[in-house]
Design an enzyme around this catalytic site. Structure first.
Site, PDB file in Angstrom:
ATOM      1  CG  ASN A   9      -1.721   1.242   1.384  1.00 36.53           C
ATOM      2  OD1 ASN A   9      -1.770   2.058   0.455  1.00 36.53           O
ATOM      3  ND2 ASN A   9      -2.355   1.420   2.532  1.00 36.53           N
ATOM      4  CD1 TRP A  10       3.673   1.262  -2.740  1.00 39.83           C
ATOM      5  CD2 TRP A  10       3.318   2.146  -4.768  1.00 39.83           C
ATOM      6  NE1 TRP A  10       4.380   0.511  -3.648  1.00 39.83           N
ATOM      7  CE2 TRP A  10       4.186   1.031  -4.901  1.00 39.83           C
ATOM      8  CE3 TRP A  10       2.962   2.851  -5.919  1.00 39.83           C
ATOM      9  CZ2 TRP A  10       4.680   0.618  -6.140  1.00 39.83           C
ATOM     10  CZ3 TRP A  10       3.459   2.442  -7.154  1.00 39.83           C
ATOM     11  CH2 TRP A  10       4.316   1.334  -7.255  1.00 39.83           C
ATOM     12  CE  LYS A  11       0.054   3.096   4.780  1.00 43.46           C
ATOM     13  NZ  LYS A  11       0.226   3.138   6.233  1.00 43.46           N
ATOM     14  CG  HIS A  96      -5.609   1.995   5.220  1.00 40.56           C
ATOM     15  ND1 HIS A  96      -5.085   2.927   6.096  1.00 40.56           N
ATOM     16  CD2 HIS A  96      -4.669   1.043   5.063  1.00 40.56           C
ATOM     17  CE1 HIS A  96      -3.863   2.544   6.441  1.00 40.56           C
ATOM     18  NE2 HIS A  96      -3.587   1.406   5.833  1.00 40.56           N
ATOM     19  CD  GLU A  98      -2.528   5.416   6.841  1.00 39.81           C
ATOM     20  OE1 GLU A  98      -2.562   5.480   5.601  1.00 39.81           O
ATOM     21  OE2 GLU A  98      -1.628   4.805   7.463  1.00 39.81           O
ATOM     22  CD  GLU A 168      -3.188  -2.513   7.236  1.00 38.84           C
ATOM     23  OE1 GLU A 168      -2.072  -2.726   6.764  1.00 38.84           O
ATOM     24  OE2 GLU A 168      -3.833  -1.494   6.971  1.00 38.84           O
ATOM     25  N   GLY A 174       3.031   2.055  10.670  1.00 42.01           N
ATOM     26  CA  GLY A 174       4.019   3.111  10.497  1.00 42.01           C
ATOM     27  C   GLY A 174       4.766   3.452  11.770  1.00 42.01           C
ATOM     28  CB  SER A 213       5.567  -2.248  11.823  1.00 39.19           C
ATOM     29  OG  SER A 213       5.255  -0.903  12.156  1.00 39.19           O
ATOM     30  N   GLY A 234       3.008  -1.200   4.106  1.00 39.93           N
ATOM     31  CA  GLY A 234       3.147   0.201   3.737  1.00 39.93           C
ATOM     32  C   GLY A 234       4.594   0.538   3.413  1.00 39.93           C
ATOM     33  N   GLY A 235       5.295   1.117   4.383  1.00 42.04           N
ATOM     34  CA  GLY A 235       6.650   1.640   4.188  1.00 42.04           C
ATOM     35  C   GLY A 235       7.604   0.710   3.461  1.00 42.04           C
TER      36      GLY A 235
HETATM   37  P1  13P Z   1       3.337   0.141   7.499  1.00 40.03           P
HETATM   38  O1  13P Z   1       3.760  -1.175   6.860  1.00 40.03           O
HETATM   39  O2  13P Z   1       4.128   1.301   6.994  1.00 40.03           O
HETATM   40  O3  13P Z   1       3.269   0.030   8.981  1.00 40.03           O
HETATM   41  O4  13P Z   1       1.829   0.412   6.983  1.00 40.03           O
HETATM   42  C1  13P Z   1       0.893  -0.587   7.109  1.00 40.03           C
HETATM   43  C2  13P Z   1      -0.321  -0.208   6.353  1.00 40.03           C
HETATM   44  O5  13P Z   1      -1.042   0.682   6.761  1.00 40.03           O
HETATM   45  C3  13P Z   1      -0.626  -0.924   5.114  1.00 40.03           C
HETATM   46  O6  13P Z   1      -1.915  -0.650   4.682  1.00 40.03           O
END
Ligand code: 13P
Length: 251
Positions: A9-11, A96, A98, A168, A174, A213, A234-235
């Protein structure tokens, strides 16, 4: 047998040019994943969906990060299902954390979106998870159970076959603060148990991912859990080297 799924997920990261470069570099990875019966994908921003679809391997899953449940209308800033379908995008992240936190994405709204996606033969990746306060108060299963029940309300056994659920925990997104593999397994199993209660044996076909994470050095441990069928990352999905390491570590 549920196929493993690794989804990045590149956000709100990467310009179209950066997304295109990643897509081209990811081609051999998608082939490698396919040979090993792993589904591999990324969720770029809307502006990069078309370029990633065009430049990545045809085996790469390209997912949107959100969609509106209406086909068209006065919804400034939104994107509809027909707009995604025009570019052959048939996966979408829904709910999600966020979006739940910053964009008022409620379980009810997620339910409308999931129903619209399924009616269009698309794949929703329904994200659930508790906040730190909820975790500390021991309310994880109350919160996640409610998200699953309300988000999937009125769906049938047939409807949910293509669905993916991603657990999640918000406190691990993050933050570098991982949920232990025991927590990941326990909550992913709980999600499957609720799915079983709602939809019966088809729950055994539904993939449940862990996210929060996830890094190359811990992905294998999560995917060794019986009820964790993949990861939403994500990251660590942003750089091609790290993305490749995530894949290599679950082959
Ligand atoms: P991180 O892997 O950066 O913690 O993000 C997780 C995420 O929100 C994937 O949707």
């Amino acid at each position: 047998m549920r196929r493993k799924l690794l989804l990045g997920n590149w956000k709100m990261n990467k310009t179209s040019a950066e997304a295109k470069e990643f897509a081209l570099q990811s081609r051999p990875l998608a082939e490698k994943a396919k040979l090993n019966n792993i589904d591999l994908g990324v969720a770029p921003t809307n502006l990069s969906l078309a370029t990633v679809k065009e430049n990545a391997s045809k085996d790469m899953i390209v997912s949107a990060q959100n969609v509106h449940f209406k086909e068209s209308g006065a919804f400034t800033g939104e994107v509809s299902i027909p707009m995604l379908k025009e570019f052959n995008i048939d996966w979408v992240l829904i709910g999600h954390s966020e979006r739940r936190a910053y964009d008022n994405e409620t379980n009810e709204k997620c339910n409308l979106k999931i129903k619209a996606l399924i009616a269009n033969d698309m794949v929703p990746v329904y994200c659930v998870g508790e906040t730190l306060d909820e975790f500390d108060a021991g309310k994880t299963k109350d919160v996640v159970g409610k998200q699953v029940r309300e988000g999937l309300k009125d769906l049938t056994k047939d409807d949910v076959k293509k669905l993916v659920v991603a657990y999640e925990p918000v406190w691990s997104i993050g933050t570098g603060k991982n949920a232990s593999t025991d927590i990941a397994q326990d909550v992913c199993k709980f999600v499957r148990d609720v799915l079983k209660e709602l939809f019966g044996e088809v729950a055994d076909e539904i993939r449940v991912l862990y996210g929060g994470s996830v890094k190359p050095d811990n992905i294998k441990a999560y995917l060794s859990c019986k009820d964790v069928d993949g990861a939403l990352v994500g990251g660590a999905s942003l750089k091609i080297d790290s993305y490749e390491a995530l894949l290599n570590n679950i082959l």
